[in-house]
Design a protein around this motif. Structure first.
Motif, mmCIF file in Angstrom:
data_model
loop_
_atom_site.group_PDB
_atom_site.id
_atom_site.type_symbol
_atom_site.label_atom_id
_atom_site.label_comp_id
_atom_site.label_asym_id
_atom_site.label_seq_id
_atom_site.Cartn_x
_atom_site.Cartn_y
_atom_site.Cartn_z
ATOM 1 N N MET A 57 4.972 2.697 -11.107
ATOM 2 C CA MET A 57 3.541 2.975 -10.972
ATOM 3 C C MET A 57 3.096 2.772 -9.511
ATOM 4 S SD MET A 57 0.128 2.536 -11.467
ATOM 5 C CE MET A 57 0.068 0.817 -11.104
ATOM 6 N N LEU A 58 3.402 1.570 -8.990
ATOM 7 C CA LEU A 58 3.131 1.309 -7.574
ATOM 8 C C LEU A 58 4.478 1.092 -6.886
ATOM 9 C CD1 LEU A 58 0.949 0.602 -5.365
ATOM 10 C CD2 LEU A 58 1.425 -1.773 -5.934
ATOM 11 N N THR A 59 4.780 1.935 -5.913
ATOM 12 C CA THR A 59 6.063 1.763 -5.243
ATOM 13 C C THR A 59 5.867 1.514 -3.751
ATOM 14 O OG1 THR A 59 6.248 4.148 -4.977
ATOM 15 C CG2 THR A 59 7.366 3.205 -6.867
ATOM 16 N N LEU A 60 6.623 0.541 -3.263
ATOM 17 C CA LEU A 60 6.656 0.245 -1.833
ATOM 18 C C LEU A 60 8.072 0.537 -1.365
ATOM 19 C CD1 LEU A 60 4.415 -1.720 -3.062
ATOM 20 C CD2 LEU A 60 4.716 -3.017 -0.962
ATOM 21 N N ASN A 61 8.167 1.276 -0.273
ATOM 22 C CA ASN A 61 9.462 1.623 0.259
ATOM 23 C C ASN A 61 9.534 1.216 1.727
ATOM 24 O OD1 ASN A 61 12.006 2.702 0.459
ATOM 25 N ND2 ASN A 61 11.274 4.800 0.755
ATOM 26 N N ASN A 62 10.314 0.172 2.006
ATOM 27 C CA ASN A 62 10.503 -0.301 3.386
ATOM 28 C C ASN A 62 9.202 -0.560 4.134
ATOM 29 O OD1 ASN A 62 13.291 -0.633 3.926
ATOM 30 N ND2 ASN A 62 13.499 1.581 3.584
ATOM 31 N N VAL A 63 8.257 -1.196 3.457
ATOM 32 C CA VAL A 63 6.937 -1.415 4.060
ATOM 33 C C VAL A 63 6.987 -2.572 5.061
ATOM 34 C CG1 VAL A 63 4.597 -2.229 3.578
ATOM 35 C CG2 VAL A 63 5.633 -0.445 2.137
ATOM 36 N N SER A 64 6.643 -2.271 6.302
ATOM 37 C CA SER A 64 6.555 -3.311 7.329
ATOM 38 C C SER A 64 5.160 -3.310 7.935
ATOM 39 C CB SER A 64 7.588 -3.085 8.439
ATOM 40 O OG SER A 64 8.890 -3.247 7.905
ATOM 41 N N VAL A 65 4.622 -4.510 8.146
ATOM 42 C CA VAL A 65 3.290 -4.659 8.727
ATOM 43 C C VAL A 65 3.350 -5.714 9.820
ATOM 44 C CG1 VAL A 65 0.927 -5.456 8.267
ATOM 45 C CG2 VAL A 65 2.082 -3.990 6.603
ATOM 46 N N SER A 80 5.561 0.708 9.392
ATOM 47 C CA SER A 80 6.436 1.748 8.865
ATOM 48 C C SER A 80 6.537 1.588 7.360
ATOM 49 C CB SER A 80 7.828 1.638 9.501
ATOM 50 O OG SER A 80 8.344 0.342 9.254
ATOM 51 N N GLY A 81 7.092 2.577 6.709
ATOM 52 C CA GLY A 81 7.292 2.525 5.270
ATOM 53 C C GLY A 81 6.301 3.378 4.501
ATOM 54 N N GLU A 82 6.443 3.347 3.187
ATOM 55 C CA GLU A 82 5.625 4.191 2.308
ATOM 56 C C GLU A 82 5.080 3.390 1.141
ATOM 57 O OE1 GLU A 82 8.838 6.787 1.442
ATOM 58 O OE2 GLU A 82 8.929 7.153 3.606
ATOM 59 N N ILE A 83 3.862 3.747 0.726
ATOM 60 C CA ILE A 83 3.256 3.156 -0.476
ATOM 61 C C ILE A 83 2.735 4.306 -1.327
ATOM 62 C CG2 ILE A 83 1.464 1.638 -1.402
ATOM 63 C CD1 ILE A 83 1.352 0.216 1.236
ATOM 64 N N ALA A 84 3.080 4.296 -2.616
ATOM 65 C CA ALA A 84 2.584 5.344 -3.508
ATOM 66 C C ALA A 84 2.097 4.729 -4.808
ATOM 67 C CB ALA A 84 3.683 6.372 -3.775
ATOM 68 N N LEU A 85 1.015 5.297 -5.331
ATOM 69 C CA LEU A 85 0.456 4.884 -6.611
ATOM 70 C C LEU A 85 0.584 6.060 -7.564
ATOM 71 C CD1 LEU A 85 -1.281 2.626 -8.111
ATOM 72 C CD2 LEU A 85 -3.247 4.028 -7.493
ATOM 73 N N ALA A 86 1.313 5.856 -8.641
ATOM 74 C CA ALA A 86 1.558 6.933 -9.605
ATOM 75 C C ALA A 86 1.992 8.220 -8.888
ATOM 76 C CB ALA A 86 0.315 7.182 -10.454
ATOM 77 N N GLY A 87 2.883 8.072 -7.927
ATOM 78 C CA GLY A 87 3.442 9.224 -7.223
ATOM 79 C C GLY A 87 2.577 9.749 -6.090
ATOM 80 N N GLN A 88 1.366 9.216 -5.942
ATOM 81 C CA GLN A 88 0.469 9.701 -4.886
ATOM 82 C C GLN A 88 0.590 8.817 -3.642
ATOM 83 O OE1 GLN A 88 -3.588 10.179 -6.119
ATOM 84 N NE2 GLN A 88 -4.207 10.981 -4.138
ATOM 85 N N ASP A 89 0.832 9.445 -2.518
ATOM 86 C CA ASP A 89 0.951 8.723 -1.251
ATOM 87 C C ASP A 89 -0.375 8.039 -0.917
ATOM 88 O OD1 ASP A 89 1.432 7.846 1.302
ATOM 89 O OD2 ASP A 89 2.220 9.763 2.028
ATOM 90 N N LEU A 90 -0.346 6.719 -0.728
ATOM 91 C CA LEU A 90 -1.598 6.008 -0.438
ATOM 92 C C LEU A 90 -1.864 5.878 1.056
ATOM 93 C CD1 LEU A 90 -1.842 2.949 -2.899
ATOM 94 C CD2 LEU A 90 -2.990 5.163 -3.044
ATOM 95 N N ARG A 91 -0.862 6.212 1.881
ATOM 96 C CA ARG A 91 -0.977 5.848 3.300
ATOM 97 C C ARG A 91 -2.200 6.419 3.983
ATOM 98 N NH1 ARG A 91 4.931 7.404 5.159
ATOM 99 N NH2 ARG A 91 4.384 9.051 3.694
ATOM 100 N N SER A 92 -2.603 7.632 3.569
ATOM 101 C CA SER A 92 -3.747 8.247 4.253
ATOM 102 C C SER A 92 -5.062 7.953 3.517
ATOM 103 C CB SER A 92 -3.527 9.756 4.339
ATOM 104 O OG SER A 92 -3.347 10.253 3.027
ATOM 105 N N GLN A 93 -5.011 7.129 2.473
ATOM 106 C CA GLN A 93 -6.218 6.867 1.678
ATOM 107 C C GLN A 93 -6.915 5.591 2.157
ATOM 108 O OE1 GLN A 93 -7.076 8.979 -0.687
ATOM 109 N NE2 GLN A 93 -5.172 10.152 -0.887
#
Ligand SMILES: Nc1ncnc2c1ncn2[C@@H]1O[C@H](COP(=O)(O)OP(=O)(O)O)[C@@H](O)[C@H]1O
Ligand SMILES: [Mg+2]
Length: 228
Positions: free
Chosen positions: A1-9, A55-68
């Motif tokens: 549902m919520l996926t984090l892929n290599n998220v660095s902050v 860097s990395g990616e965050i998605a909620l139910a398949g939707q990319d959240l990065r630009s939200q």
């Protein structure tokens, strides 16, 4: 549902979250345990969109959240109760509850339906709706912050160290509210942070450990017992 892929902050040029990769399911409660400064608040703020990714990616139910931006994430069903409860003191409790819904342009009828539903989860708020938020005690304010997160959080609700500083009676009420939430919203994904594992005794959850900005799935209690 919520996926984090290599998220660095990074914050102020210092790595705070390091390459987090995890998949959180709907219908599950996750505890993120970590000592002070481990990055728990940064993780929730990042998921809500208040902190930029290195860097990395965050998605909620398949939707990319990065630009939200945060309000768009709220509109997607993400609710957040910050550690500092941040109610608006010049507004009533009801106005505080309505605020995130109004901010995303929700219709009045839908807001009223949600208030009624949230009161089933946090019934203590019923008597307090007309009160000024400034009149609430610290513990009542935490309950109100949970209620506010639930107003928009239909898919994902994140609460930051909710049990910190709560008197035992209020901690019990808070834990009961969390159980009702799981019952009434079985599809919800819930993320709770804590620095003190013992405070989560009453909550059924999968434990993740955040240490020096790295996230790992804690071994199940049975595995721990077997290794001793
Ligand atoms: N606004 C900020 N400016 C500088 N450093 C920060 C800021 N916010 C957090 N940090 C640093 O980021 C790290 C993680 O903080 P935080 O996410 O608040 O941890 P936790 O919530 O687990 O206590 C800490 O080392 C903290 O000092
Ligand atoms: Mg914190």
């Amino acid at each position: 549902m919520l996926t984090l892929n290599n998220v660095s902050v990074d914050i102020a040029g210092i790595p705070v979250l390091r390459s987090l990769t995890v998949a959180l399911k709907s219908g599950a409660t996750y505890a993120v345990l970590g000592r002070n400064g481990a990055g728990k608040t940064t993780l929730l703020r990042t998921l809500m969109g208040f902190t930029a990714l290195r860097s990395g990616e965050i998605a909620l139910a398949g939707q990319d959240l990065r630009s939200q931006p945060p309000y768009a994430r709220a509109a997607l069903g993400v609710g957040y109760a910050p550690e500092e409860r941040v109610l608006f003191p010049t507004m009533t409790v009801l106005e505080n509850l309505r605020l995130p819904c109004e901010a995303i342009g929700m219709a009045d009828a839908e807001i009223a339906t949600r208030v009624a539903e949230v009161l089933k989860i946090v019934p203590q708020m019923g008597d307090m709706l007309a009160r000024s938020a400034a009149a609430l005690s610290g513990g009542q304010g935490k309950m109100a912050a949970l209620a506010r997160a639930l107003m928009v959080g239909t898919r994902l609700v994140m609460v930051d160290e909710p049990f910190q500083g709560l008197a035992p009676a209020l901690a019990r009420q808070y834990a009961e509210a969390l159980s009702r939430m799981v019952e009434l919203r079985p599809e919800l994904c819930m993320v709770i942070t804590e620095s003190n594992r013992a405070l989560l005794d009453r909550v059924r959850c999968t434990t993740l450990t955040l240490e020096r900005g790295e996230l790992s799935v804690a071994p199940a209690a049975a595995d721990l017992a077997a290794s001793h």
